[in-house]
Design an enzyme around this catalytic site. Structure first.
Site, mmCIF file in Angstrom:
data_model
loop_
_atom_site.group_PDB
_atom_site.id
_atom_site.type_symbol
_atom_site.label_atom_id
_atom_site.label_comp_id
_atom_site.label_asym_id
_atom_site.label_seq_id
_atom_site.Cartn_x
_atom_site.Cartn_y
_atom_site.Cartn_z
ATOM 1 N N LYS A 1 73.198 48.434 -49.405
ATOM 2 C CA LYS A 1 73.066 49.894 -49.366
ATOM 3 C C LYS A 1 72.848 50.406 -50.790
ATOM 4 C CE LYS A 1 75.442 53.619 -46.887
ATOM 5 N NZ LYS A 1 76.760 54.050 -46.396
HETATM 6 C C1 E4P Z 1 76.600 56.897 -44.288
HETATM 7 O O1 E4P Z 1 76.355 55.707 -44.351
HETATM 8 C C2 E4P Z 1 77.800 57.502 -44.854
HETATM 9 O O2 E4P Z 1 78.828 56.539 -44.930
HETATM 10 C C3 E4P Z 1 78.363 58.602 -44.026
HETATM 11 O O3 E4P Z 1 77.736 58.757 -42.799
HETATM 12 C C4 E4P Z 1 78.830 59.801 -44.742
HETATM 13 O O4 E4P Z 1 79.388 60.704 -43.820
HETATM 14 P P1 E4P Z 1 80.316 61.932 -44.239
HETATM 15 O O5 E4P Z 1 79.424 63.069 -44.618
HETATM 16 O O6 E4P Z 1 81.096 62.223 -42.989
HETATM 17 O O7 E4P Z 1 81.175 61.466 -45.385
#
Ligand code: E4P
Length: 217
Positions: free
Chosen positions: A87
């Site tokens: 990622k």
């Molecule tokens: C994506 O991979 C992120 O981990 C995530 O969806 C972030 O979500 P949030 O806005 O609820 O922190």
């Protein structure tokens, strides 16, 4: 549509896996910290523990923000387990690293995506997944679902194979709307998956069926 769970909590991951509908996991440094997982070695071991629970792709985020650092860290993460997806943040070095990893056959997930232009760059760089954060856009009074629709249109116009991973999903309606638009994947909390089960008529109907069965048995 693939369902990913967005957590580093092992029992929640196991719970979703047990339902039989889980296709993968996304994590990020904040989710790791929330579970009290700190230190590079502990974090790596935690990724391995997650991979042991699920069958699908597990996104592991690099901390480096420079190209060389991302390449080094990405290789270390990818070597942990075949299910790992590297990622990368949506910055210039992240795009360059994405191109590098796609040429190496290593899966990538471009994260922190908030515009169609960023998603176009991710596809051009050969990202396996692009992660538009719909909940965080909604939080600032911008239509997150509209971004998913824009990216869907652009990718379909050119046949880009990058999978749209709707991230920052907060509730069941996000999941349903993403499915209507044609997102390839959604990642959300366990509640956004389990919430899809619920309907009062299901509960009332089941209660009635069981009561009628009991009358004759
Ligand atoms: C994506 O991979 C992120 O981990 C995530 O969806 C972030 O979500 P949030 O806005 O609820 O922190």
């Amino acid at each position: 549509m693939k369902f990913f769970i967005d957590t580093a909590n092992l029992s929640q991951i196991a719970e979703a896996q047990k339902m039989g509908v889980l296709d993968g996991v996304t994590t990020n440094p904040s989710l790791m910290a929330k579970e009290g997982i700190t230190g590079a070695e502990n974090i790596k071991n935690h990724y391995k523990a997650i991979c042991d629970i699920v069958d699908g792709e597990v996104s592991a985020e690099v901390i480096a923000t420079d190209y060389e650092g991302m390449i080094k860290e990405g290789h270390e993460l990818a070597a942990l387990h075949p299910q790992i997806v590297v990622k990368l943040p949506m910055i210039k070095a992240g795009i360059q690293a994405c191109k590098y990893f796609s040429q190496q056959g290593i899966k990538t997930n471009l994260t922190l995506v908030f515009s169609a232009g960023q998603a176009l760059l991710a596809a051009k760089a050969g990202a396996t997944f692009v992660s538009p954060f719909i909940g965080r856009l909604d939080d600032i009074s911008t239509d997150g679902l509209n971004l998913i629709a824009e990216i869907r249109q652009i990718y379909d116009n050119y046949g880009f194979e990058t999978q749209i991973l709707a991230a920052s999903v907060r509730h069941t309606m996000h999941v349903i709307d993403c499915a209507k638009i044609g997102a390839d994947v959604m990642t959300g909390p366990l509640s956004s998956i389990e919430g899809l089960l619920k309907h009062p008529l299901t509960d009332i109907g089941l209660e009635q069926f069981l009561a009628d069965y009991r009358k004759g048995n």
